[in-house]
Design an enzyme around this catalytic site. Structure first.
Site, short mmCIF file in Angstrom:
data_model
loop_
_atom_site.label_atom_id
_atom_site.label_comp_id
_atom_site.label_asym_id
_atom_site.label_seq_id
_atom_site.Cartn_x
_atom_site.Cartn_y
_atom_site.Cartn_z
N GLU A 141 -27.76 5.75 35.73
CA GLU A 141 -28.93 5.64 36.56
C GLU A 141 -29.33 4.11 37.05
O GLU A 141 -29.52 3.45 36.24
CB GLU A 141 -30.07 6.35 36.07
N CYS A 201 -36.44 -1.56 31.27
CA CYS A 201 -34.69 -1.59 31.31
C CYS A 201 -34.10 -3.00 31.12
O CYS A 201 -33.49 -2.95 30.06
CB CYS A 201 -34.23 -0.99 32.78
#
Ligand code: UDX
Length: 429
Positions: free
Chosen positions: A149, A258
């Site tokens: 993703e 992230c």
């Protein structure tokens, strides 16, 4: 198609809503009953523009369901997407316990030829152990693929509906055909890779972007030693098509859920395969300490923070989110408190999160407006580039001078602020 998304965190909820909007029947599955109950009411446990509306729309159409029941959802689906969290454990190594919990819980209910898609960020090699875990609990034929993703928080719905590309990691033609079909409405380039390449692509993309940011931050620091202006430098080099000036604003270092995690994981992975002298290890350590180096300079320039009134504007890790994972404020606020400052914090959306995440301290209060936060301040720190913060007319609002102004994202007109009497400090200018 009938799809179950296991894990209703950020990526899971957005993916579930988007697949449902393409006309598929989608189950969002989670072990957290409270969260599932909220999602059934289209209440999202975090702030993400457009997501609640999309959830409401798809649930009222009857294509999107949230459940805690593995059997009910898995047993009727042909695609299972694993989108659970993969936090960093100690030494930066990824902790895959949620992935394996999800795999073990769903395996007994798998139907013949189901495709299990790994969307969670996992290191290359994980697919093999996932296959073994499924085989231990199921005797049906199944496929495992990887689909990383790339969405960004704050623009997650748009990023998922209109991605730059869709990466499908599989060597199986029928699996590729099925997953391609699922993503056709996105009208994005579809890249077929092996499972390992798909997983490396995710780490590589994040590690590259984190390195790019760290590089420009370092050039900004060098500019400060010789009078160059980093914004002029970025414009000058950005005309080189190989470089470009996009996604390249200097600041106090990258944060979020992230970049810090994925860079640390790639460093740990490199070390696990005996690649010890990793560039990314430096990127990680430079980024971890960057904000403290900047704060020390600021501290010197205003003869210490003791008893200084400081407005910290922007507590989330970036605009348009209330996520504070690895947010600069989580380093800045404790540092300032430690040095005896009196802080007023403001954020358009993250105030509730801040109250949970930042230390409770008599010298830390929160305000409901920028105006209140900057009232009487000795130092204004514009930490995050929320539209509300960067469009605030600071230059018209000066009451008592001199006020120090730290523009942590180089968003303001330096001359206008200086002309208004602020002692302006940007990054690399
Ligand atoms: C990132 C990736 O962009 C996305 O593709 C991936 O799926 C998840 O990680 P996200 O963490 O949501 O997305 O935010 P992003 O907008 O990329 O910013 C990450 C961090 O880098 C933030 O702290 C941001 O302030 C910082 N940043 C970004 C900079 O310091 N300078 C920049 O030029 C861009």
């Amino acid at each position: 198609m009938k799809i179950t998304i296991v894990g209703t965190g950020f990526v899971g909820v957005v993916s579930a809503a988007v697949y449902a909007s393409f006309g598929h029947t989608v189950f969002g599955l989670d072990v957290d009953e409270k969260k599932v109950e909220m999602l059934k009411q289209a209440q999202v446990p975090f702030f993400e523009p457009g997501l609640s509306e999309l959830l409401q729309e798809q649930q009222s159409k009857g294509t999107l369901f949230f459940t805690t029941n593995y059997q009910e959802s898995i047993s009727q689906c042909e695609i299972i997407v694993i989108a659970v969290g993969t936090p960093s454990s100690s030494q930066g190594k990824v902790d895959l316990k949620y992935v394996y919990n999800a795999i073990e819980s769903m395996a007994p209910y798998l139907q013949e030829n189901t495709i299990v898609v790994l969307k969670s960020t996992v290191p290359p090699g994980t697919a093999d152990t996932v296959i073994a875990s499924i085989k231990a609990k199921s005797s049906v034929n199944f496929h495992v693929a990887s689909m990383p993703e790339f969405l960004k928080e704050g623009s997650a719905v748009t990023d998922t509906l209109h991605p730059d590309r869709v990466v499908i990691g599989t060597d199986d033609t029928s699996v590729f055909a099925k997953l391609s079909e699922l993503h056709q409405p996105m009208q994005a380039p579809i890249v077929q890779t092996s499972i390992a390449s798909a997983q490396m692509a995710k780490y590589a993309a994040n590690a590259y972007l984190a390195t790019r940011i760290t590089f420009i931050n370092e050039i900004a620091d060098l500019c400060e030693t010789n009078g160059a202006d980093i914004q002029e430098v970025i414009t000058a080099i950005g005309y080189d098509k190989r470089i470009g000036s996009h996604y390249w604003y200097p600041g106090v270092g990258y944060g979020g859920s992230c970049f810090p995690k994925d860079v640390k994981e790639l460093v740990a992975y490199s070390q696990s395969v005996n690649y010890m002298d990793s560039l990314l290890a430096r990127v990680n350590s430079i980024n971890d300490t960057r904000v403290y180096r900047i704060l020390e300079k600021l501290e010197k320039s205003m003869a210490g923070f003791q008893q200084k009134k400081i407005a910290v504007l922007g507590l989330a890790f970036k605009p348009n989110t209330d996520d504070m994972r690895e947010a600069p404020s989580t380093k800045v606020v404790p540092y300032l408190l430690e040095k005896g400052a009196i802080i007023k914090g403001y954020d358009p959306k993250a105030l509730e999160t801040a109250k949970q995440v930042l230390p409770q301290h008599e010298n830390l209060t929160y305000t409901s407006s920028i105006e209140e936060a900057i009232h009487d301040a000795d130092l204004i720190i514009a930490l995050i580039e929320w539209q509300e913060i960067i469009s605030y007319p600071f230059a018209n609002q000066v009451a008592t001078l001199p006020i120090h102004f730290f523009d942590a994202r180089n968003q303001f007109n330096k001359n206008a602020l200086q002309n208004a009497g602020y002692i302006y400090k940007g990054v690399g200018r």
